[in-house]
Design a protein around this motif. Structure first.
Motif, PDB file in Angstrom:
ATOM      1  N   GLU A   6      -4.544   2.119 -11.806  1.00  0.00           N
ATOM      2  CA  GLU A   6      -5.400   1.377 -10.870  1.00  0.00           C
ATOM      3  C   GLU A   6      -5.063  -0.109 -10.875  1.00  0.00           C
ATOM      4  OE1 GLU A   6      -6.976   5.191 -11.752  1.00  0.00           O
ATOM      5  OE2 GLU A   6      -6.565   3.543 -13.160  1.00  0.00           O
ATOM      6  N   TYR A   7      -4.706  -0.630 -12.039  1.00  0.00           N
ATOM      7  CA  TYR A   7      -4.338  -2.046 -12.149  1.00  0.00           C
ATOM      8  C   TYR A   7      -3.051  -2.311 -11.380  1.00  0.00           C
ATOM      9  CZ  TYR A   7      -3.485  -6.614 -14.265  1.00  0.00           C
ATOM     10  OH  TYR A   7      -3.278  -7.965 -14.459  1.00  0.00           O
ATOM     11  N   LEU A   8      -2.080  -1.415 -11.516  1.00  0.00           N
ATOM     12  CA  LEU A   8      -0.818  -1.580 -10.800  1.00  0.00           C
ATOM     13  C   LEU A   8      -1.025  -1.420  -9.295  1.00  0.00           C
ATOM     14  CD1 LEU A   8       1.785   0.286 -13.042  1.00  0.00           C
ATOM     15  CD2 LEU A   8       0.906  -2.041 -13.221  1.00  0.00           C
ATOM     16  N   GLU A   9      -1.903  -0.504  -8.915  1.00  0.00           N
ATOM     17  CA  GLU A   9      -2.221  -0.325  -7.498  1.00  0.00           C
ATOM     18  C   GLU A   9      -2.798  -1.606  -6.904  1.00  0.00           C
ATOM     19  OE1 GLU A   9      -4.846   2.992  -7.131  1.00  0.00           O
ATOM     20  OE2 GLU A   9      -3.375   4.429  -7.913  1.00  0.00           O
ATOM     21  N   LYS A  10      -3.656  -2.255  -7.672  1.00  0.00           N
ATOM     22  CA  LYS A  10      -4.263  -3.516  -7.227  1.00  0.00           C
ATOM     23  C   LYS A  10      -3.189  -4.571  -6.978  1.00  0.00           C
ATOM     24  CE  LYS A  10      -7.615  -7.050  -8.654  1.00  0.00           C
ATOM     25  NZ  LYS A  10      -8.550  -7.484  -9.739  1.00  0.00           N
ATOM     26  N   LYS A  11      -2.217  -4.640  -7.879  1.00  0.00           N
ATOM     27  CA  LYS A  11      -1.120  -5.603  -7.718  1.00  0.00           C
ATOM     28  C   LYS A  11      -0.303  -5.302  -6.459  1.00  0.00           C
ATOM     29  CE  LYS A  11      -2.082  -8.095 -11.195  1.00  0.00           C
ATOM     30  NZ  LYS A  11      -2.568  -9.476 -10.961  1.00  0.00           N
TER      31      LYS A  11
ATOM     32  N   GLU B  12       0.821  -1.216   0.000  1.00  0.00           N
ATOM     33  CA  GLU B  12       0.000   0.000   0.000  1.00  0.00           C
ATOM     34  C   GLU B  12       0.856   1.268   0.000  1.00  0.00           C
ATOM     35  OE1 GLU B  12      -3.674   1.950   2.627  1.00  0.00           O
ATOM     36  OE2 GLU B  12      -2.592   0.174   3.332  1.00  0.00           O
ATOM     37  N   LYS B  13       1.986   1.222   0.659  1.00  0.00           N
ATOM     38  CA  LYS B  13       2.829   2.419   0.775  1.00  0.00           C
ATOM     39  C   LYS B  13       3.463   2.832  -0.550  1.00  0.00           C
ATOM     40  CE  LYS B  13       7.000  -0.078   2.260  1.00  0.00           C
ATOM     41  NZ  LYS B  13       7.997  -0.265   3.345  1.00  0.00           N
ATOM     42  N   HIS B  14       3.369   1.973  -1.559  1.00  0.00           N
ATOM     43  CA  HIS B  14       3.985   2.282  -2.851  1.00  0.00           C
ATOM     44  C   HIS B  14       2.983   2.745  -3.905  1.00  0.00           C
ATOM     45  CE1 HIS B  14       6.825  -0.814  -1.079  1.00  0.00           C
ATOM     46  NE2 HIS B  14       7.594   0.246  -1.220  1.00  0.00           N
ATOM     47  N   ILE B  15       1.715   2.858  -3.545  1.00  0.00           N
ATOM     48  CA  ILE B  15       0.675   3.243  -4.500  1.00  0.00           C
ATOM     49  C   ILE B  15       0.996   4.574  -5.174  1.00  0.00           C
ATOM     50  CG2 ILE B  15      -1.720   4.046  -4.635  1.00  0.00           C
ATOM     51  CD1 ILE B  15      -2.504   1.811  -2.757  1.00  0.00           C
ATOM     52  N   GLN B  16       1.672   5.459  -4.476  1.00  0.00           N
ATOM     53  CA  GLN B  16       1.997   6.785  -4.996  1.00  0.00           C
ATOM     54  C   GLN B  16       2.826   6.731  -6.286  1.00  0.00           C
ATOM     55  OE1 GLN B  16       5.120   8.845  -2.648  1.00  0.00           O
ATOM     56  NE2 GLN B  16       5.143   7.009  -1.354  1.00  0.00           N
ATOM     57  N   TYR B  17       3.492   5.597  -6.527  1.00  0.00           N
ATOM     58  CA  TYR B  17       4.356   5.480  -7.699  1.00  0.00           C
ATOM     59  C   TYR B  17       3.623   4.896  -8.920  1.00  0.00           C
ATOM     60  CZ  TYR B  17       7.970   5.846  -4.068  1.00  0.00           C
ATOM     61  OH  TYR B  17       8.750   6.236  -3.008  1.00  0.00           O
ATOM     62  N   ALA B  18       2.407   4.424  -8.757  1.00  0.00           N
ATOM     63  CA  ALA B  18       1.712   3.676  -9.806  1.00  0.00           C
ATOM     64  C   ALA B  18       1.578   4.450 -11.113  1.00  0.00           C
ATOM     65  CB  ALA B  18       0.336   3.230  -9.305  1.00  0.00           C
TER      66      ALA B  18
ATOM     67  N   ALA C  63      11.615  -1.422  -6.920  1.00  0.00           N
ATOM     68  CA  ALA C  63      12.973  -1.027  -6.545  1.00  0.00           C
ATOM     69  C   ALA C  63      12.980   0.479  -6.316  1.00  0.00           C
ATOM     70  CB  ALA C  63      13.956  -1.397  -7.645  1.00  0.00           C
ATOM     71  N   LEU C  64      13.561   0.880  -5.204  1.00  0.00           N
ATOM     72  CA  LEU C  64      13.617   2.295  -4.850  1.00  0.00           C
ATOM     73  C   LEU C  64      15.067   2.735  -4.643  1.00  0.00           C
ATOM     74  CD1 LEU C  64      10.781   2.306  -2.149  1.00  0.00           C
ATOM     75  CD2 LEU C  64      10.555   2.968  -4.551  1.00  0.00           C
ATOM     76  N   THR C  65      15.332   4.001  -4.925  1.00  0.00           N
ATOM     77  CA  THR C  65      16.657   4.554  -4.675  1.00  0.00           C
ATOM     78  C   THR C  65      16.757   4.953  -3.205  1.00  0.00           C
ATOM     79  OG1 THR C  65      16.024   6.856  -5.113  1.00  0.00           O
ATOM     80  CG2 THR C  65      16.665   5.500  -7.010  1.00  0.00           C
ATOM     81  N   GLU C  66      17.943   5.336  -2.812  1.00  0.00           N
ATOM     82  CA  GLU C  66      18.137   5.776  -1.430  1.00  0.00           C
ATOM     83  C   GLU C  66      17.337   7.040  -1.129  1.00  0.00           C
ATOM     84  OE1 GLU C  66      22.509   5.780  -1.943  1.00  0.00           O
ATOM     85  OE2 GLU C  66      22.554   4.563  -0.108  1.00  0.00           O
ATOM     86  N   ASN C  67      17.014   7.790  -2.181  1.00  0.00           N
ATOM     87  CA  ASN C  67      16.240   9.025  -2.015  1.00  0.00           C
ATOM     88  C   ASN C  67      14.738   8.783  -2.054  1.00  0.00           C
ATOM     89  OD1 ASN C  67      18.582  10.632  -1.892  1.00  0.00           O
ATOM     90  ND2 ASN C  67      18.701  10.746  -4.121  1.00  0.00           N
ATOM     91  N   GLY C  68      14.352   7.523  -2.261  1.00  0.00           N
ATOM     92  CA  GLY C  68      12.937   7.204  -2.275  1.00  0.00           C
ATOM     93  C   GLY C  68      12.272   7.315  -3.629  1.00  0.00           C
TER      94      GLY C  68
END
Length: 222
Positions: free
Chosen positions: A40-45, A10-16, A54-59
């Motif tokens: 929305e499809y990616l958010e569901k996944k 859930e915390k990664h939805i912002q990147y979808a 994968a995230l960088t050190e800066n988020g």
């Protein structure tokens, strides 16, 4: 560069939305087809825990891939592999593919894992993971899966060939076949050890006989 590769949630939805836009943009640059997915499809996944990010050190998001299940989970696809352009020189795609493969094996241990791709780099990664090239007939025949291809620029080619072939290469990882291969390797290794053991026994016996007959002044001739 250090990346944090983890199961999406859930915390990664912002990147979808950004991921979805990059998927489409990258497909246009390559001039190849892609089954379009909505944010929305990616958010569901992400909410299902069926994705790796994968995230960088800066988020900032650096890469992404998700799992799809078909034919009542008989088949699993690792789809939508994407790496942000600025992070494509760090071997990140391979790390994400390994992570999504491991996640698939954990969540769906009895499922066949397959992929359709036009990318040579992805084919190489899949091959390293143990995937084998297969005809389309060995993939899921779930209509919902093939409906996802309707947004691909190559859909008319797929349609004209009655779903028997297209621009993408189909690759499959079959847990049943892999288990057979594993058992066969174990059997071959066991047989090799047994042959080596017998050879050592014969060699030891020969040494004993050689010493015995030499002490008696008798030579051994072969």
């Amino acid at each position: 560069m250090v990346f944090k590769i983890e199961q999406a949630s859930e915390k990664h939805i912002q990147y979808a939305e950004a991921i979805c836009n990059e998927m489409e943009a990258s497909a246009k640059v390559r001039g190849t087809g892609i089954a379009k997915r909505s944010p929305e499809y990616l958010e569901k996944k992400m909410l299902q825990g069926n994705a790796i990010i994968a995230l960088t050190e800066n988020g900032d998001w650096a890469g992404f891939c998700y799992i799809e299940t078909w034919s009542h989970e008989k088949f699993v696809a690792n789809s939508g592999l994407i790496v942000s352009p600025e992070y494509r020189q760090f071997g990140l795609a391979k790390k994400i593919k390994q992570a999504i493969f491991n996640l698939s094996r954990t969540k769906y241990p009895n499922s066949k894992i397959f992929g359709l791709t036009t990318g040579l780099a992805v084919m190489k990664i899949n091959s390293d993971l143990g995937y084998e090239p297969v005809p389309y007939s060995e993939l899921t025949q779930d209509e919902d899966f093939w409906k996802g291809c309707t947004s691909c620029v190559n859909f008319e080619i797929l349609k004209s060939k009655e779903r028997k072939n297209c621009m993408c290469t189909a690759m499959l990882w079959d847990p049943v076949e892999k288990e057979k291969e594993k058992r066969l390797k174990i059997e071959q290794k066991s047989k090799a050890k047994e042959r080596l053991k017998n050879m050592k026994k014969k060699h030891s016996l020969l040494k004993i006989l050689t010493v015995k007959f030499r002490n008696k002044g008798i030579g051994l001739f072969f």
